[in-house]
Design a protein around this motif. Sequence first.
Motif, PDB file in Angstrom:
ATOM      1  N   GLY A  90     -39.670 -44.500  20.876  1.00 20.27           N
ATOM      2  CA  GLY A  90     -39.113 -44.801  19.563  1.00 20.27           C
ATOM      3  C   GLY A  90     -37.844 -43.988  19.433  1.00 20.27           C
ATOM      4  N   ASN A  91     -37.690 -43.294  18.299  1.00 23.74           N
ATOM      5  CA  ASN A  91     -36.494 -42.477  18.115  1.00 23.74           C
ATOM      6  C   ASN A  91     -36.783 -41.009  18.443  1.00 23.74           C
ATOM      7  OD1 ASN A  91     -34.655 -40.679  16.366  1.00 23.74           O
ATOM      8  ND2 ASN A  91     -33.564 -42.625  16.555  1.00 23.74           N
ATOM      9  N   PHE A  93     -34.941 -38.322  18.026  1.00 31.06           N
ATOM     10  CA  PHE A  93     -34.576 -37.366  16.964  1.00 31.06           C
ATOM     11  C   PHE A  93     -35.722 -37.211  15.962  1.00 31.06           C
ATOM     12  CE2 PHE A  93     -30.570 -38.652  18.734  1.00 31.06           C
ATOM     13  CZ  PHE A  93     -29.790 -37.512  18.686  1.00 31.06           C
ATOM     14  N   GLU A  94     -36.309 -38.353  15.563  1.00 28.14           N
ATOM     15  CA  GLU A  94     -37.404 -38.296  14.587  1.00 28.14           C
ATOM     16  C   GLU A  94     -38.663 -37.698  15.221  1.00 28.14           C
ATOM     17  OE1 GLU A  94     -37.849 -38.229  11.576  1.00 28.14           O
ATOM     18  OE2 GLU A  94     -39.877 -38.902  11.135  1.00 28.14           O
ATOM     19  N   MET A 132     -33.647 -32.349  24.413  1.00 23.08           N
ATOM     20  CA  MET A 132     -33.600 -33.791  24.201  1.00 23.08           C
ATOM     21  C   MET A 132     -32.164 -34.316  24.296  1.00 23.08           C
ATOM     22  SD  MET A 132     -33.844 -34.216  20.045  1.00 23.08           S
ATOM     23  CE  MET A 132     -32.697 -35.587  20.118  1.00 23.08           C
ATOM     24  N   MET A 133     -31.271 -33.513  24.877  1.00 19.25           N
ATOM     25  CA  MET A 133     -29.840 -33.845  24.824  1.00 19.25           C
ATOM     26  C   MET A 133     -29.430 -35.072  25.627  1.00 19.25           C
ATOM     27  SD  MET A 133     -27.832 -30.243  24.766  1.00 19.25           S
ATOM     28  CE  MET A 133     -27.868 -29.181  23.318  1.00 19.25           C
ATOM     29  N   ASN A 134     -30.346 -35.609  26.437  1.00 19.78           N
ATOM     30  CA  ASN A 134     -29.974 -36.802  27.202  1.00 19.78           C
ATOM     31  C   ASN A 134     -30.668 -38.061  26.716  1.00 19.78           C
ATOM     32  OD1 ASN A 134     -29.862 -34.286  29.312  1.00 19.78           O
ATOM     33  ND2 ASN A 134     -28.052 -35.581  29.284  1.00 19.78           N
ATOM     34  N   THR A 135     -31.130 -38.029  25.477  1.00 23.69           N
ATOM     35  CA  THR A 135     -31.655 -39.233  24.845  1.00 23.69           C
ATOM     36  C   THR A 135     -30.529 -40.253  24.639  1.00 23.69           C
ATOM     37  OG1 THR A 135     -32.690 -40.135  22.863  1.00 23.69           O
ATOM     38  CG2 THR A 135     -31.296 -38.228  22.531  1.00 23.69           C
ATOM     39  N   ASN A 136     -30.899 -41.523  24.574  1.00 24.26           N
ATOM     40  CA  ASN A 136     -29.935 -42.577  24.236  1.00 24.26           C
ATOM     41  C   ASN A 136     -30.003 -42.944  22.758  1.00 24.26           C
ATOM     42  OD1 ASN A 136     -29.635 -42.933  27.130  1.00 24.26           O
ATOM     43  ND2 ASN A 136     -31.629 -43.959  27.027  1.00 24.26           N
ATOM     44  N   ASP A 137     -30.866 -42.270  22.010  1.00 25.02           N
ATOM     45  CA  ASP A 137     -31.152 -42.701  20.645  1.00 25.02           C
ATOM     46  C   ASP A 137     -30.067 -42.295  19.658  1.00 25.02           C
ATOM     47  OD1 ASP A 137     -33.434 -43.836  21.617  1.00 25.02           O
ATOM     48  OD2 ASP A 137     -34.686 -42.103  21.178  1.00 25.02           O
ATOM     49  N   MET A 138     -30.138 -42.931  18.497  1.00 24.95           N
ATOM     50  CA  MET A 138     -29.189 -42.689  17.419  1.00 24.95           C
ATOM     51  C   MET A 138     -29.700 -41.503  16.590  1.00 24.95           C
ATOM     52  SD  MET A 138     -27.788 -45.717  14.944  1.00 24.95           S
ATOM     53  CE  MET A 138     -26.523 -46.514  15.917  1.00 24.95           C
ATOM     54  N   PRO A 139     -28.795 -40.597  16.189  1.00 21.65           N
ATOM     55  CA  PRO A 139     -29.229 -39.394  15.449  1.00 21.65           C
ATOM     56  C   PRO A 139     -29.519 -39.694  13.984  1.00 21.65           C
ATOM     57  CG  PRO A 139     -26.847 -39.368  15.743  1.00 21.65           C
ATOM     58  CD  PRO A 139     -27.352 -40.587  16.490  1.00 21.65           C
ATOM     59  N   ILE A 140     -30.595 -40.431  13.724  1.00 14.03           N
ATOM     60  CA  ILE A 140     -30.902 -40.919  12.371  1.00 14.03           C
ATOM     61  C   ILE A 140     -31.529 -39.856  11.475  1.00 14.03           C
ATOM     62  CG2 ILE A 140     -31.095 -43.304  13.167  1.00 14.03           C
ATOM     63  CD1 ILE A 140     -34.107 -43.052  13.166  1.00 14.03           C
TER      64      ILE A 140
END
Lengths: 233, 233
Positions: A90-91, A93-94, A132-140
């Motif tokens: 999922g995300n 950041f969350e 987690m700095m290599n995630t592709n997710d949006m910083p929501i």
Amino acid sequence: MKKMIIASTSTIHGSGPLEYLLPTLSTFFKEVNTVLFIPYARPGGISYDEYTEKVSVPFAKINIKVKGIHEFENSKEAIQNAEAIFTGGGNTFELVNQLYKNDVLLTLKNTIKSGTPYLGTSAGSNICGITMMNTNDMPIVYPPSFTTMGLIPFNINAHYLDPIENSTHMGETRETRIKEYHVFNETSVLGLREGSWLEVNNNNIILQGELTARVFQQGKAPYEIESGVEVAI
Amino acid sequence: MKKMIIASTSTIHGSGPLEYLLPTLSTFFKEVNTVLFIPYARPGGISYDEYTEKVSVPFAKINIKVKGIHEFENSKEAIQNAEAIFTGGGNTFELVNQLYKNDVLLTLKNTIKSGTPYLGTSAGSNICGITMMNTNDMPIVYPPSFTTMGLIPFNINAHYLDPIENSTHMGETRETRIKEYHVFNETSVLGLREGSWLEVNNNNIILQGELTARVFQQGKAPYEIESGVEVAI
């Protein structure tokens, strides 16, 4: 004695959730009756209940029950008492935000270190790295920190994508993004393509699945490692 | 009296940096001799000097000199005294990080509000919104906050990409990511495709370029707005 499966994705194209991993999971979880599920990453924003229900379906096929961490009054105890743990995608950041807010990141790390089998997919795999700095997710959402469990000595880039030939899009390729990361950070990054996973037995980390994976290290040219080989980076 | 150009990208496919924008910029900057450049986003990790040199080339074609903010002893004064300001693309996390570290975010905001012409491309456009939460970039550094200038009443998703038909990739589409964002946030998002830009005259915001843009609002179905139309979201 860490026992982990760290997968790029829960689902590969043209197949149901976790389907490609089920033969592996039925061995990995062979003495497990119930898996504790961490649904914090909420793909598509679905609720914890919906997400838990959704992942229960493939687990039922290998006779394993799934219980969401949100169903317990005490999250730390739920982790410590779990037979096995699964954190879904999922995300990121969350996910990290909630791990900090519920104050369970360290408990999760220590429980896995002491031998509770762990499965991570996508965001649930990102948190196994140093950050987690290599995630592709949006910083929501804004998590209190990007530091994650550090159960493997490098970071994961899940859903790794090769540059698309003849693309007219000017946004950065995945490789460019990771190169920019290495201007500011030393930690190596493993680009795990969809369908690949890592099998971790304590400090032995083996690449599994049919594909190669791409290694990114500061100041070096990226290179591929073969499936079945130890990831010693 | 805000005067801003907020562009999705500096470069469109098959054309040099800023080339597609030069006719617009030669009018927008017609009384300007020198532009102050903010190179903090460091695309591909290049140095501030390299980046400043690179953007000087297209500006020379419209007889404008470029000076990097890092060439000044006092960054705040450099912003306050600038004839015009340009923030280029690269990594939004690092851009925002440096704006906070150098304590110039508020100065930049107030200077633009008082009428200094501003050009932003990509990351330099993201910072015009309420937060940087709709960036596509990788979180390679941890900025003190995701809050940005709020000079427009919504957020920007630069390099907006429509879902790719028949894609076998299981990573989230841009639309899914923005939908997840709206589970946690109310601020509307404008998906600006490459080649589109906003022309801001105080509180009047017009979509420019040949393409439509996509509006995402909490609890509503996304919709397109036409070029030449006021963005009132």
